[in-house]
Write a protein that holds these residues in place. Structure first.
Motif, mmCIF file in Angstrom:
data_model
loop_
_atom_site.group_PDB
_atom_site.id
_atom_site.type_symbol
_atom_site.label_atom_id
_atom_site.label_comp_id
_atom_site.label_asym_id
_atom_site.label_seq_id
_atom_site.Cartn_x
_atom_site.Cartn_y
_atom_site.Cartn_z
ATOM 1 N N SER A 20 130.803 105.737 80.911
ATOM 2 C CA SER A 20 129.652 104.839 80.727
ATOM 3 C C SER A 20 128.485 105.216 81.643
ATOM 4 O O SER A 20 127.350 104.799 81.397
ATOM 5 C CB SER A 20 130.050 103.380 80.934
ATOM 6 O OG SER A 20 130.417 103.147 82.279
ATOM 7 N N ASP A 23 125.618 106.673 79.606
ATOM 8 C CA ASP A 23 125.025 105.921 78.493
ATOM 9 C C ASP A 23 123.528 106.184 78.332
ATOM 10 O O ASP A 23 123.053 106.441 77.227
ATOM 11 C CB ASP A 23 125.278 104.412 78.642
ATOM 12 C CG ASP A 23 126.737 104.045 78.403
ATOM 13 O OD1 ASP A 23 127.504 104.902 77.905
ATOM 14 O OD2 ASP A 23 127.114 102.896 78.730
ATOM 15 N N ALA A 24 122.775 106.149 79.408
ATOM 16 C CA ALA A 24 121.322 106.357 79.327
ATOM 17 C C ALA A 24 120.998 107.787 78.891
ATOM 18 O O ALA A 24 120.102 108.011 78.069
ATOM 19 C CB ALA A 24 120.661 106.044 80.665
ATOM 20 N N LEU A 26 122.962 109.887 77.158
ATOM 21 C CA LEU A 26 123.406 110.119 75.783
ATOM 22 C C LEU A 26 122.508 109.441 74.753
ATOM 23 O O LEU A 26 122.419 109.885 73.617
ATOM 24 C CB LEU A 26 124.851 109.653 75.611
ATOM 25 C CG LEU A 26 125.887 110.476 76.381
ATOM 26 C CD1 LEU A 26 127.250 109.800 76.322
ATOM 27 C CD2 LEU A 26 125.968 111.892 75.833
ATOM 28 N N SER A 27 121.825 108.372 75.155
ATOM 29 C CA SER A 27 120.944 107.671 74.213
ATOM 30 C C SER A 27 119.497 108.154 74.290
ATOM 31 O O SER A 27 118.660 107.730 73.497
ATOM 32 C CB SER A 27 121.002 106.163 74.449
ATOM 33 O OG SER A 27 120.495 105.841 75.729
ATOM 34 N N ASP A 28 119.193 109.065 75.206
ATOM 35 C CA ASP A 28 117.832 109.583 75.368
ATOM 36 C C ASP A 28 117.459 110.454 74.169
ATOM 37 O O ASP A 28 118.179 111.377 73.824
ATOM 38 C CB ASP A 28 117.725 110.403 76.652
ATOM 39 C CG ASP A 28 116.298 110.637 77.079
ATOM 40 O OD1 ASP A 28 115.450 110.919 76.212
ATOM 41 O OD2 ASP A 28 116.028 110.536 78.292
ATOM 42 N N LYS A 29 116.367 110.142 73.522
ATOM 43 C CA LYS A 29 115.964 110.847 72.294
ATOM 44 C C LYS A 29 114.777 111.797 72.500
ATOM 45 O O LYS A 29 114.239 112.324 71.537
ATOM 46 C CB LYS A 29 115.613 109.835 71.194
ATOM 47 C CG LYS A 29 116.756 108.911 70.836
ATOM 48 C CD LYS A 29 117.965 109.678 70.344
ATOM 49 C CE LYS A 29 119.094 108.733 69.971
ATOM 50 N NZ LYS A 29 120.397 109.332 70.057
ATOM 51 N N GLU A 37 128.509 117.384 75.197
ATOM 52 C CA GLU A 37 129.691 116.895 75.891
ATOM 53 C C GLU A 37 130.778 117.961 75.795
ATOM 54 O O GLU A 37 131.188 118.335 74.696
ATOM 55 C CB GLU A 37 130.191 115.597 75.285
ATOM 56 C CG GLU A 37 129.263 114.427 75.537
ATOM 57 C CD GLU A 37 129.867 113.117 75.055
ATOM 58 O OE1 GLU A 37 130.816 112.637 75.722
ATOM 59 O OE2 GLU A 37 129.411 112.611 74.029
#
Length: 67
Positions: A20, A23-24, A26-29, A37
């Protein structure tokens, strides 16, 4: 860390005990950020993408081992 061939970016590996923590990231676009990974992404896919920035990139010589 390895600098890109043009010196404008860095290739880094981040390791954490808790998934976790990513999270930030992995969600960065943002298009300038590439996230892979280890164990999920294919080695060939990782190397093919990163060789665009570092021509002699070799994942085998880059990985960190966490204990």
């Amino acid at each position: 860390m390895q600098p890109s061939d043009d010196g404008k970016m860095a290739i880094i590996q981040i390791v954490a005990a808790d998934h976790s923590a990513f999270d930030a990231i992995l969600s960065d676009k943002r298009p300038e950020i590439r996230v892979f990974e280890i164990g999920t992404s294919k080695k060939n896919d990782i190397e093919q993408e990163l060789k665009k920035f570092k021509k002699d990139f070799d994942l085998e010589n880059f990985q960190v081992v966490a204990q």
